[in-house]
Scaffold this active site. Sequence first.
Site: not given
Length: 187
Positions: A121, A144, A152-153
């Site tokens: 992140y 998202n 985003c995973h």
Amino acid sequence: MDTPERPRGPHLEWTVVASDIGPLLLAATPEGLVRVEFHATPDRVEKMIGPLVSRLGADARRPARGEEVLLAEPIRQLTAYFAGTLRRFELPLDWRLSSGFNRQVLQELDRTVPYGSVVGYGELAARAGQPGAAQAVGNAMGSNPLPLVVACHRVVENDGGIGGFGGGVETKRQLLALEGVLPQPLF
């Protein structure tokens, strides 16, 4: 609101497709794929379509299976992704459901974190020009509108933890295993 025939004005095409991680709601406008939603059970879909139509100011149409126009290519590419033969989605995306910092971070993620890799992140915040905004990046991932396609995973905790995921942590594990980042579960 579902309309049976092809709309003439602003419109949204949507469907639900089966996947290795459960049913997915897909929605597209003439501009591109606009929404991917996990766990698309009939009761959840009913609650999702109305607000989506309202937010986009569009008529909704659910074509019969195999008669998709706007969703034909997204469906093909998602099928190839889950089969392990697609490593990069090449789809037009309609970004209207994301704005500001969230959109900036999601677009940076899409450009710079390829299949089979992960980013923390904090690192993604730095790449987006906002060092120190790791928590805001987490919020952006949670908002998202295009998970899987804007992956985003692939965003994990800086200390090596898996982090959260809108589709659930087990779904995140499955996707990272599919991409070879984590070992496949034994059962």
